[in-house]
Design an enzyme around this catalytic site. Structure first.
Site, PDB file in Angstrom:
ATOM      1  N   ASN A 111       0.879  -1.179   0.000  1.00  0.00           N
ATOM      2  CA  ASN A 111       0.000   0.000   0.000  1.00  0.00           C
ATOM      3  C   ASN A 111       0.909   1.220   0.000  1.00  0.00           C
ATOM      4  OD1 ASN A 111      -1.801   2.059   0.467  1.00  0.00           O
ATOM      5  ND2 ASN A 111      -2.212   1.507   2.608  1.00  0.00           N
ATOM      6  N   LYS A 171       0.151   4.199  -0.155  1.00  0.00           N
ATOM      7  CA  LYS A 171      -0.493   5.391   0.421  1.00  0.00           C
ATOM      8  C   LYS A 171      -0.313   6.568  -0.556  1.00  0.00           C
ATOM      9  CE  LYS A 171       0.488   3.536   4.965  1.00  0.00           C
ATOM     10  NZ  LYS A 171       0.134   3.678   6.353  1.00  0.00           N
ATOM     11  N   HIS A 216      -9.618   1.158   5.125  1.00  0.00           N
ATOM     12  CA  HIS A 216      -8.313   1.355   5.770  1.00  0.00           C
ATOM     13  C   HIS A 216      -8.502   2.281   6.975  1.00  0.00           C
ATOM     14  CE1 HIS A 216      -4.163   2.571   6.440  1.00  0.00           C
ATOM     15  NE2 HIS A 216      -3.808   1.503   5.745  1.00  0.00           N
ATOM     16  N   GLU A 222      -6.860   4.686   8.013  1.00  0.00           N
ATOM     17  CA  GLU A 222      -6.663   6.114   7.715  1.00  0.00           C
ATOM     18  C   GLU A 222      -7.916   6.711   7.077  1.00  0.00           C
ATOM     19  OE1 GLU A 222      -2.976   5.663   5.557  1.00  0.00           O
ATOM     20  OE2 GLU A 222      -1.948   5.138   7.415  1.00  0.00           O
ATOM     21  N   GLU A 226      -5.462  -5.062  10.661  1.00  0.00           N
ATOM     22  CA  GLU A 226      -4.464  -4.014  10.818  1.00  0.00           C
ATOM     23  C   GLU A 226      -4.694  -3.275  12.123  1.00  0.00           C
ATOM     24  OE1 GLU A 226      -2.575  -2.863   6.836  1.00  0.00           O
ATOM     25  OE2 GLU A 226      -4.232  -1.510   7.199  1.00  0.00           O
ATOM     26  N   GLY A 256       2.327   2.245  10.682  1.00  0.00           N
ATOM     27  CA  GLY A 256       3.242   3.364  10.497  1.00  0.00           C
ATOM     28  C   GLY A 256       3.963   3.769  11.774  1.00  0.00           C
ATOM     29  N   SER A 283       3.360  -2.249  10.203  1.00  0.00           N
ATOM     30  CA  SER A 283       4.824  -2.247  10.312  1.00  0.00           C
ATOM     31  C   SER A 283       5.463  -3.586   9.921  1.00  0.00           C
ATOM     32  CB  SER A 283       5.255  -1.821  11.720  1.00  0.00           C
ATOM     33  OG  SER A 283       4.794  -0.497  11.990  1.00  0.00           O
TER      34      SER A 283
HETATM   35  C1  PEP Z   1      -0.876   0.179   5.925  1.00  0.00           C
HETATM   36  O1  PEP Z   1      -0.841   1.312   5.484  1.00  0.00           O
HETATM   37  O2  PEP Z   1      -1.806  -0.574   5.589  1.00  0.00           O
HETATM   38  C2  PEP Z   1       0.207  -0.277   6.800  1.00  0.00           C
HETATM   39  C3  PEP Z   1       0.111  -1.449   7.353  1.00  0.00           C
HETATM   40  O3  PEP Z   1       1.242   0.594   6.990  1.00  0.00           O
HETATM   41  P1  PEP Z   1       2.679   0.255   7.660  1.00  0.00           P
HETATM   42  O4  PEP Z   1       3.154  -1.053   7.049  1.00  0.00           O
HETATM   43  O5  PEP Z   1       3.533   1.404   7.275  1.00  0.00           O
HETATM   44  O6  PEP Z   1       2.472   0.120   9.127  1.00  0.00           O
END
Ligand code: PEP
Length: 244
Positions: A9, A11, A95, A97, A166, A172, A208
């Site tokens: 992803n 982003k 997601h 976000e 998630e 992040g 992460s």
């Molecule tokens: C994500 O944006 O779905 C995500 C898991 O980000 P990160 O791997 O940076 O934590």
């Protein structure tokens, strides 16, 4: 054996020149092995570039969101039918976000997943708890409610989604759920899916993920791959994760 699916992803990152380098590295570096799949979800304007750059490779591509509406006066929205015209295989929906910054509700996530499926696109449905919710002991209730809302909208078609767990506190932040923490939630989600007739839905872990921790996460019996944010901007890192 469900195999593994790794989805990057990006982003709101990228640019034509950087993308070209990344796409080329992924197309060159990813070897299609049965049971191992890789895709990247890119910003809308780069879908045509992804289509052209990844043509003939084993790497799939997708979008990071999709409108719940089919067409009409919804300025700024992009419909599932439009994404399908660009050969999109996946669309991330729900997601954290989007939930946090755009107020996306559980029922909207279900409607987006339904619209994607109707256009032949696999929705990657994200669920996850905040740190406060985990600390309050309500992880199971939160992810159960989020997935339940999607099951309610999709009914038996829920067996055509990809689910991503998630934990918001791990996105992040550099703070990953331990493989055991991930497995515990994945097993719960798996039984909820099984009760809805969808036990074989891939359940990805996101938060992460990087090459250094992917193998331990992917080794868990109910972890079927990863949704990778920050680390997916480095093609070699993403390839290493996909090979875990
Ligand atoms: C994500 O944006 O779905 C995500 C898991 O980000 P990160 O791997 O940076 O934590």
């Amino acid at each position: 054996m469900r195999g593994t699916l790794t989805v990057g992803n990006w982003k709101m990152n990228g640019g034509l020149a950087d993308n070209a380098t990344r796409f080329a590295a992924l197309a060159r570096g990813f070897r299609a092995v049965p049971g191992r799949a890789l895709a990247v979800c890119v910003p809308f304007p780069y879908l045509a570039q992804a289509r052209d750059a990844l043509a003939g490779s084993a790497v799939g591509y997708g979008a990071q969101d999709v409108s719940r509406h089919a067409s009409g006066a919804f300025t700024g929205e992009v419909s599932a039918a439009m994404l399908a015209e660009f050969g999109v295989r996946y669309a991330i929906v729900g997601h954290s976000e989007r939930r946090q910054y755009h107020g996306e509700r559980d029922d909207e996530v279900g409607a987006k997943a339904r619209g994607a499926l109707a256009a032949g696109i696999t929705p990657i449905v994200c669920v996850g708890e905040t740190l406060a919710e985990r600390d309050a002991g309500s992880t199971g209730a939160v992810v159960g409610r989020q997935l339940g809302a999607v099951i309610e909208v999709l009914g038996v078609s829920v067996d055509r989604i990809v689910l991503a767990y998630e934990p918001v506190w791990a996105i992040g932040t550099g703070r990953t759920a331990s493989p055991e923490q991930a497995q515990e939630v994945h097993a719960r989600l798996r039984s909820q899916l099984a009760a809805a007739g969808a036990k074989d839905v891939p359940v990805l872990y996101g938060g992460s993920v990087k090459a250094a921790n992917a193998a331990a996460l992917y080794a868990m019996p109910d972890v079927d791959g990863g949704l990778v944010g920050g680390a997916s901007l480095d093609a070699n890192e993403l390839l290493a994760i996909a090979g875990s």
